[in-house]
Motif scaffolding. Structure first.
Motif, PDB file in Angstrom:
ATOM      1  N   TRP A 108       0.698  -8.704  12.985  1.00 42.71           N
ATOM      2  CA  TRP A 108       1.421  -9.756  12.263  1.00 42.71           C
ATOM      3  C   TRP A 108       0.824 -11.130  12.526  1.00 42.71           C
ATOM      4  CZ3 TRP A 108       3.811  -8.720   8.068  1.00 42.71           C
ATOM      5  CH2 TRP A 108       4.422  -7.471   7.897  1.00 42.71           C
ATOM      6  N   LYS A 115      -3.371 -14.538   5.888  1.00 44.58           N
ATOM      7  CA  LYS A 115      -2.666 -14.516   4.594  1.00 44.58           C
ATOM      8  C   LYS A 115      -1.609 -15.615   4.466  1.00 44.58           C
ATOM      9  CE  LYS A 115      -4.675 -10.603   3.256  1.00 44.58           C
ATOM     10  NZ  LYS A 115      -5.606 -10.538   2.150  1.00 44.58           N
ATOM     11  N   TYR A 160      -1.941 -11.329  10.218  1.00 48.61           N
ATOM     12  CA  TYR A 160      -1.407 -11.530   8.864  1.00 48.61           C
ATOM     13  C   TYR A 160      -1.066 -13.005   8.630  1.00 48.61           C
ATOM     14  CZ  TYR A 160       1.823 -11.583   4.961  1.00 48.61           C
ATOM     15  OH  TYR A 160       2.432 -11.901   3.775  1.00 48.61           O
ATOM     16  N   VAL A 214       1.187  -3.404   3.816  1.00 48.95           N
ATOM     17  CA  VAL A 214       0.844  -4.823   3.671  1.00 48.95           C
ATOM     18  C   VAL A 214      -0.554  -4.984   3.076  1.00 48.95           C
ATOM     19  CG1 VAL A 214       0.468  -7.003   4.895  1.00 48.95           C
ATOM     20  CG2 VAL A 214       2.409  -5.556   5.508  1.00 48.95           C
ATOM     21  N   HIS A 215      -1.545  -4.333   3.677  1.00 54.36           N
ATOM     22  CA  HIS A 215      -2.926  -4.528   3.209  1.00 54.36           C
ATOM     23  C   HIS A 215      -3.449  -3.349   2.379  1.00 54.36           C
ATOM     24  CE1 HIS A 215      -3.057  -8.039   5.702  1.00 54.36           C
ATOM     25  NE2 HIS A 215      -2.895  -7.359   6.816  1.00 54.36           N
TER      26      HIS A 215
END
Lengths: 230, 230
Positions: free
Chosen positions: B99, B106, B102, A51-52
């Motif tokens: 998550w 994001k 995230y 993801v990152h």
């Protein structure tokens, strides 16, 4: 404690990687340090943090854990028999998490903005929020440490790790801009804390030498400049 | 369980406030809801969260706790005898925290960027990372929920709260842009999850009606436009 199944993907200049390393040291966890090469990303990193795509990644029995403060909490929770990193009281824990989030969301970005500032006026303006943040953190330190050495009391804890990981880059910023951030007169408690923090056995081999980091800073700034021109 | 000493400073349209309210509902904690007026900040808010001056703030025996995910963790840790919100296993907890971060760092920002996009092309470009994020979250849901209703298993947990709090604003975004984000075909697991989540007793009175939120969105957008013109 099993030792062979703990690996850390990182790089020595990264403050976020230093967070994970301090936490592992505090718990006396042996681990393999897998150094990422500057400017490239290993297959293992891309696979472990798709993801990152960022370090640090802790691999525990091949299970990846990403994001530095999440890694620190994981280390504290999994190896719960070792010295406690987060405070045991839920309210104290919330306060530590609050300031750690402040450091990541506000204070570190304000410090990074100094490097991007062009000219004396812009640099002066960029320094203001950094000093304001330090005044807040000085005040928080007095309330939280209540006369002890660390945010965590007698021992280094979560908030010490969150802030202290970046002391190498603080010194780079001080040197390159000819300023004093953790100042003996303006923020005396934090000033003393920086000395105690860097002296701690779990920390002292991890905060990089300023001159070595200055070299890294120069490479990063040259890259940023080249990217801006393209 | 003492009930009289729990207050929440908030406002009904805020997804972050909804996080705290769901957590309080899950633990069956009675609390006083102190509604902040739109466009102004109460003395109590400024005193309780002087750093960010933002809702939500939980006041527990007059001790302020700020930042929605920190509040949710505090509620889970203080009222530890109630149903568990975070997973008990340290690795599962790290994954839930990953998550949730995230989503905050994001995915929510990518969704907010749609409102700022001017023109069809820009809006199309702004939608891309939102769909990419949903594909990642769909995949994460499959891995984490392992066939159960929620990220948290049979019951709503930390990650359900982190994502689900914003479903009201998701529907506003869908309506105002004539798109479908949580789509039955593209992300079938998440689509079903939205229905189960909003049906849950701890949630169902908290997700605002879309039309009411659209009115709020219009006011916010008019304010942003006026600010941009000044």
């Amino acid at each position: 404690m099993a030792t062979s199944d703990v690996k850390l993907l990182g790089a020595w200049p990264s403050p976020y990687v230093i967070r994970a390393r301090i936490a592992l040291n505090l718990k006396s966890i042996k681990y393999e340090f897998l150094e990422e090469q500057f400017g490239s990303k290993s297959e293992l990193l891309l696979k472990s943090n798709p993801v990152h795509k960022k370090i640090p990644v802790l691999l525990h029995n091949d299970n990846p854990i990403c994001e530095s403060l999440i890694i620190v909490q994981y280390i504290d929770e999994f190896w719960s028999s070792g010295p406690q990193i987060l405070p045991s009281d839920p309210y104290d824990r919330a306060i530590a998490r609050f300031w750690a989030a402040y450091i990541d969301d506000k204070w570190f970005p304000s410090m990074r903005a100094i490097a991007a500032a062009q000219g004396d006026e812009a640099r002066k303006a960029a320094l203001e929020p950094v000093y304001e943040g330090l005044a807040l953190l000085e005040d928080a330190f007095k309330k939280i440490s209540i006369g002890k050495k660390f945010f965590g009391g007698d021992n280094i804890g979560y908030l010490d790790i969150a802030l202290g990981c970046n002391l190498g880059w603080v010194r780079v910023t001080e040197k390159m801009n000819n300023v004093k951030l953790f100042d003996e007169e303006k923020t005396p408690c934090l000033y003393k804390w920086t000395i105690d923090f860097c002296d701690d056995a779990a920390v002292k081999d991890l905060i990089p030498e300023t001159d070595k980091l200055v070299e890294v800073a120069k490479i990063i700034m040259a890259k940023m400049k080249a990217a801006a021109q393209n």
